[in-house]
Structures are given as C-alpha cells and as structure tokens.
Design a protein around this motif. Structure first.
Motif, PDB file in Angstrom:
ATOM      1  N   SER A  11       0.848  -1.194   0.000  1.00  0.00           N
ATOM      2  CA  SER A  11       0.000   0.000   0.000  1.00  0.00           C
ATOM      3  C   SER A  11       0.884   1.245   0.000  1.00  0.00           C
ATOM      4  O   SER A  11       2.048   1.192   0.405  1.00  0.00           O
ATOM      5  N   GLU A  12       0.308   2.362  -0.456  1.00  0.00           N
ATOM      6  CA  GLU A  12       1.075   3.598  -0.583  1.00  0.00           C
ATOM      7  C   GLU A  12       1.286   4.306   0.747  1.00  0.00           C
ATOM      8  O   GLU A  12       2.062   5.256   0.822  1.00  0.00           O
ATOM      9  N   ASP A  13       0.615   3.839   1.794  1.00  0.00           N
ATOM     10  CA  ASP A  13       0.735   4.541   3.076  1.00  0.00           C
ATOM     11  C   ASP A  13       1.331   3.681   4.188  1.00  0.00           C
ATOM     12  O   ASP A  13       1.423   4.125   5.332  1.00  0.00           O
ATOM     13  N   GLN A  14       1.742   2.445   3.875  1.00  0.00           N
ATOM     14  CA  GLN A  14       2.310   1.618   4.935  1.00  0.00           C
ATOM     15  C   GLN A  14       3.700   2.110   5.318  1.00  0.00           C
ATOM     16  O   GLN A  14       4.409   2.737   4.529  1.00  0.00           O
ATOM     17  N   LYS A  15       4.088   1.836   6.563  1.00  0.00           N
ATOM     18  CA  LYS A  15       5.412   2.207   7.037  1.00  0.00           C
ATOM     19  C   LYS A  15       6.475   1.369   6.316  1.00  0.00           C
ATOM     20  O   LYS A  15       6.265   0.184   6.039  1.00  0.00           O
ATOM     21  N   LEU A  16       7.604   2.002   6.019  1.00  0.00           N
ATOM     22  CA  LEU A  16       8.665   1.327   5.283  1.00  0.00           C
ATOM     23  C   LEU A  16       9.826   0.965   6.204  1.00  0.00           C
ATOM     24  O   LEU A  16      10.021   1.581   7.261  1.00  0.00           O
ATOM     25  N   GLU A  17      10.585  -0.024   5.777  1.00  0.00           N
ATOM     26  CA  GLU A  17      11.750  -0.473   6.542  1.00  0.00           C
ATOM     27  C   GLU A  17      13.015   0.191   6.023  1.00  0.00           C
ATOM     28  O   GLU A  17      13.130   0.513   4.837  1.00  0.00           O
ATOM     29  N   TRP A  18      13.980   0.373   6.912  1.00  0.00           N
ATOM     30  CA  TRP A  18      15.242   1.038   6.566  1.00  0.00           C
ATOM     31  C   TRP A  18      16.215  -0.018   6.021  1.00  0.00           C
ATOM     32  O   TRP A  18      17.210  -0.375   6.638  1.00  0.00           O
ATOM     33  N   CYS A  19      15.895  -0.505   4.843  1.00  0.00           N
ATOM     34  CA  CYS A  19      16.661  -1.612   4.283  1.00  0.00           C
ATOM     35  C   CYS A  19      16.492  -1.646   2.769  1.00  0.00           C
ATOM     36  O   CYS A  19      15.384  -1.521   2.261  1.00  0.00           O
ATOM     37  N   ASP A  20      17.593  -1.824   2.062  1.00  0.00           N
ATOM     38  CA  ASP A  20      17.562  -2.160   0.642  1.00  0.00           C
ATOM     39  C   ASP A  20      17.861  -3.652   0.531  1.00  0.00           C
ATOM     40  O   ASP A  20      18.652  -4.195   1.317  1.00  0.00           O
ATOM     41  N   MET A  21      17.257  -4.301  -0.446  1.00  0.00           N
ATOM     42  CA  MET A  21      17.504  -5.735  -0.563  1.00  0.00           C
ATOM     43  C   MET A  21      17.424  -6.182  -2.012  1.00  0.00           C
ATOM     44  O   MET A  21      16.825  -5.525  -2.866  1.00  0.00           O
ATOM     45  N   ILE A  22      18.049  -7.328  -2.272  1.00  0.00           N
ATOM     46  CA  ILE A  22      17.849  -8.025  -3.542  1.00  0.00           C
ATOM     47  C   ILE A  22      17.532  -9.476  -3.179  1.00  0.00           C
ATOM     48  O   ILE A  22      18.236 -10.100  -2.390  1.00  0.00           O
ATOM     49  N   PHE A  23      16.422  -9.961  -3.733  1.00  0.00           N
ATOM     50  CA  PHE A  23      15.903 -11.288  -3.398  1.00  0.00           C
ATOM     51  C   PHE A  23      15.934 -12.154  -4.651  1.00  0.00           C
ATOM     52  O   PHE A  23      15.422 -11.745  -5.706  1.00  0.00           O
ATOM     53  N   LEU A  24      16.534 -13.352  -4.548  1.00  0.00           N
ATOM     54  CA  LEU A  24      16.716 -14.209  -5.717  1.00  0.00           C
ATOM     55  C   LEU A  24      16.424 -15.666  -5.368  1.00  0.00           C
ATOM     56  O   LEU A  24      16.846 -16.162  -4.320  1.00  0.00           O
ATOM     57  N   LYS A  25      15.694 -16.346  -6.256  1.00  0.00           N
ATOM     58  CA  LYS A  25      15.533 -17.786  -6.132  1.00  0.00           C
ATOM     59  C   LYS A  25      16.800 -18.440  -6.683  1.00  0.00           C
ATOM     60  O   LYS A  25      17.213 -18.166  -7.802  1.00  0.00           O
ATOM     61  N   ALA A  26      17.404 -19.319  -5.882  1.00  0.00           N
ATOM     62  CA  ALA A  26      18.712 -19.855  -6.252  1.00  0.00           C
ATOM     63  C   ALA A  26      18.687 -21.332  -6.614  1.00  0.00           C
ATOM     64  O   ALA A  26      19.366 -21.765  -7.544  1.00  0.00           O
ATOM     65  N   ILE A  27      17.925 -22.142  -5.885  1.00  0.00           N
ATOM     66  CA  ILE A  27      17.864 -23.583  -6.106  1.00  0.00           C
ATOM     67  C   ILE A  27      16.410 -24.015  -5.979  1.00  0.00           C
ATOM     68  O   ILE A  27      15.734 -23.574  -5.033  1.00  0.00           O
ATOM     69  N   PRO A  28      15.925 -24.872  -6.910  1.00  0.00           N
ATOM     70  CA  PRO A  28      16.594 -25.521  -8.045  1.00  0.00           C
ATOM     71  C   PRO A  28      17.062 -24.502  -9.092  1.00  0.00           C
ATOM     72  O   PRO A  28      16.472 -23.421  -9.238  1.00  0.00           O
ATOM     73  N   VAL A  29      18.094 -24.866  -9.807  1.00  0.00           N
ATOM     74  CA  VAL A  29      18.694 -23.965 -10.788  1.00  0.00           C
ATOM     75  C   VAL A  29      17.676 -23.518 -11.830  1.00  0.00           C
ATOM     76  O   VAL A  29      17.691 -22.360 -12.266  1.00  0.00           O
TER      77      VAL A  29
END
Length: 359
Positions: free
Chosen positions: A133-151
């Motif tokens: 949502s456009e009004d939810q509180k945000l976290e002080w974190c940048d991230m990159i999320f990746l599925k790794a296995i199974p290849v």
C-alpha cells in the motif's frame, strides 16, 4: 481469495532505495520510515547476559560427541528457536566471496542497481519486500531477493551479470554450500525430535532455496526506524551470515530483544514456521527483527530453506498422542504458501500467521 489475487500479493510497490535517499544529504528521516516512539527502541540493548546457543557441526557428526551435541541442539531449538552454527563444512572463501559481492552490489550506482529492480507480479530482484500500500510504514533496508535452487527456477534477468564481476558464480557456489549445510542441520533437528532423518534429507535435498541480500545504511535517527520489522520466518529453517562484525539482528527471548553478536565463520540458524508445525509446537519459530545504526552500512545474507513441493506440512505423527494432540492443521506445500500470502493481505487484523495454522 482467488489465485489471481494471491499472485498479485507476490509483488511489491516500488519505493526509493535508502541509499538513494541518503545521496540527497538526508538530514531527517522521511515520515514513512518513522515508527512510534516507545520504550522498546530497536537500538536499545537487551539483557547483555543472554547469548545465543552455539552448536558445533563437527561434533554432531562425531560419534564421540553426537548425543551430547544433539541434546544441546534440542535445547537450542526448544528454548531459543535460533542458534549459531560453527564447525560447518562451508569454506571460508565461499562465504567471503559472497560477502564481497553483496557489498559491491549495493555500492553500485542507483541506475545500475535499478537494472535488476523488481517487476510487477514478482518479489524477485532489487527493492523492498511486501510493500502493498502507498501509506504503509517502510523499513530502513535495501535488498535483492533471488531464487537460487533448483537452478531451473532462477530468473537470471535479476542476477547481476557484469557488475559486480563474478556475482553469479559466487552466488551459485554460496547457495549450494548453504543447501548442503541446511540438509545436514535439518536432518539433525529431525533426529533431536526423534523423527526419521532420512525423510527430511530427501525432502530438502530436492527442496528450494531463496537468497535475500540486505543492506542497512546508516540512519540519522536509528532509534526511530526499523531495518526489518518483527516477524517469524515461514521457511523450515533460515541460514544467515553477517558481512562483518556489526550486530543488528535481534531475537525476542522471554520478552526481551537480544542482539545476535556475529561470530567469525558462524552461521545463524533460525527455526521457521514449517518446523514449528512439524514439531507440533515443541520448537518455536522465534520473532526477530533488524536494528540499524548511525555510523556504518551493515550487510547480511539470508537463505530461506524449503522442502520439495510434495512435503506435507503437518505435525509429525510420531509426536501425536493422547497426551499431545495435534496443534496445527495439515496442509500441502501449495496450500501453506497460499495461506501465507492471504495473511499478508489481512495483516492489519493483528493475527500472526502461525495462529492461522492452529486447529
């Protein structure tokens, strides 16, 4: 909820990265990141006498120490739900290489990182998770999320290719090393419960492994923001390595937030909700969060470990008796995941996901 609606929850609304905000000479924290001021500051130290249990993988493998270490593992899972693992078989170079690549990625320019930004309908890629949502509180974190296995589940358009150099190779090695460790420790956790470890070895040998790399930039008001909000993981177990010696991870123990002090070459193993269900509540998935500081970037790498899709998520039959009735529903893997995404939409009702699984 319809399948389409559930799919739509598996994406996140784009928001500015924290590093992008800081590049604008930020003097005050934007309102969307500020939390209500109360006594439970995320930067406040808890009971300094409390320290996570430390388990030694080599002792679990050694017949001379196996039973003693297995009892220590049982106690750690039962009374903490989280512990530090040392003496594992993951080579230092694999971890150190992935740590370097993580820092290098987050230190790329904003435009370079946006090449790997999340796209509508997917949580994979660079951004923030579960901004719905456009009004939810945000976290002080940048991230990159990746599925790794199974290849074959990898979406390489989100995997940095040219910069940082050899990022893909480093993550490939790291994720397979984490998988090997996860399969071993989950087998020992099953043994500690008196269950057939072979079933768990097979389920997690064919399981799925997702990697999230986090960057927590320094904040001018660290006591008023949160790096990652309090939550319990939905995995079976989660493996975390800190890219440095800056504490930030906190776990809730007996009503107090305890900082997890990084250990050189240690892996933090965190019990997830799947294991809480399988153990029929003997082991609890602990609530944890991440605090930030005002001086230095903190980086961490988190590997979420799941069984294969045929694994039924339910209390183990060996743990059910007239004195210990089943506490949780029986769900297929797909039903379990769908239930989680439904809880995201209903998160404002204050009911924890684990409670929605109880009978």
């Amino acid at each position: 909820m319809s399948t389409t609606a559930t799919r739509n929850l598996r994406s996140s609304i784009p928001v500015p990265s924290i590093k992008e905000l800081l590049s604008q000479t930020l003097l005050a924290v934007p309102e969307r990141y500020l939390r209500d001021v109360h006594a439970d500051y995320p930067t406040a130290a808890g009971d300094s006498s409390l320290h996570l249990p430390v388990l030694h993988m080599a002792k679990l493998l050694d017949p001379r120490f196996h039973q003693i270490e297995l009892q220590k593992l049982h106690n750690a899972c039962k009374y903490w739900g989280i512990f530090q693992l040392i003496g594992h078989e993951v080579c230092d170079e694999s971890v150190e290489s992935m740590h370097r690549k993580t820092e290098e990625f987050f230190n790329l320019s904003t435009e370079e990182k946006k090449t790997y930004a999340q796209k509508p309908g997917s949580l994979e890629g660079y951004g923030q998770a579960f901004v719905i949502s456009e009004d939810q509180k945000l976290e002080w974190c940048d991230m990159i999320f990746l599925k790794a296995i199974p290849v074959q589940t990898r979406k390489l358009e989100f995997w940095p290719e040219h910069q940082p150099r050899h990022f893909r190779e480093a993550l490939d090695t790291y994720s397979h090393d984490m998988k090997k460790t996860a399969v071993s420790i989950i087998g020992f956790i099953a043994m500690a419960l008196g269950l057939d470890a072979k079933i768990f070895f097979e389920a997690f040998e064919g399981g799925s492994y997702e990697v999230r790399m986090n960057c927590y930039p320094p904040c001018p008001e660290p006591e008023r923001v949160i790096g990652i909000s309090s939550h319990a993981d939905i995995s079976c177990v989660t493996l975390l390595t800190d890219c440095g010696d800056i504490p930030g991870l906190q776990v809730l123990k007996d009503g107090q937030w305890v900082f997890v002090e990084p250990i050189t070459n240690g892996i933090v193993v965190n019990i997830g909700i799947i294991m809480e269900v399988v153990s029929n509540g003997i082991y609890k998935a602990p609530y944890h969060r991440a605090a930030v500081n005002s001086k230095k970037d903190r980086f961490s790498i988190v590997t979420f470990c799941y069984p294969d899709g045929n694994f039924e998520i339910k209390p183990a039959e060996q743990l059910i008796s007239s004195d210990s009735i089943a506490q949780y529903k029986s769900l297929t893997y797909d039903e379990y995941k769908q239930s989680f995404y439904e809880r995201i939409k209903l998160s404002n009702d204050g009911v924890p996901f684990i409670d929605s699984l109880k009978i």
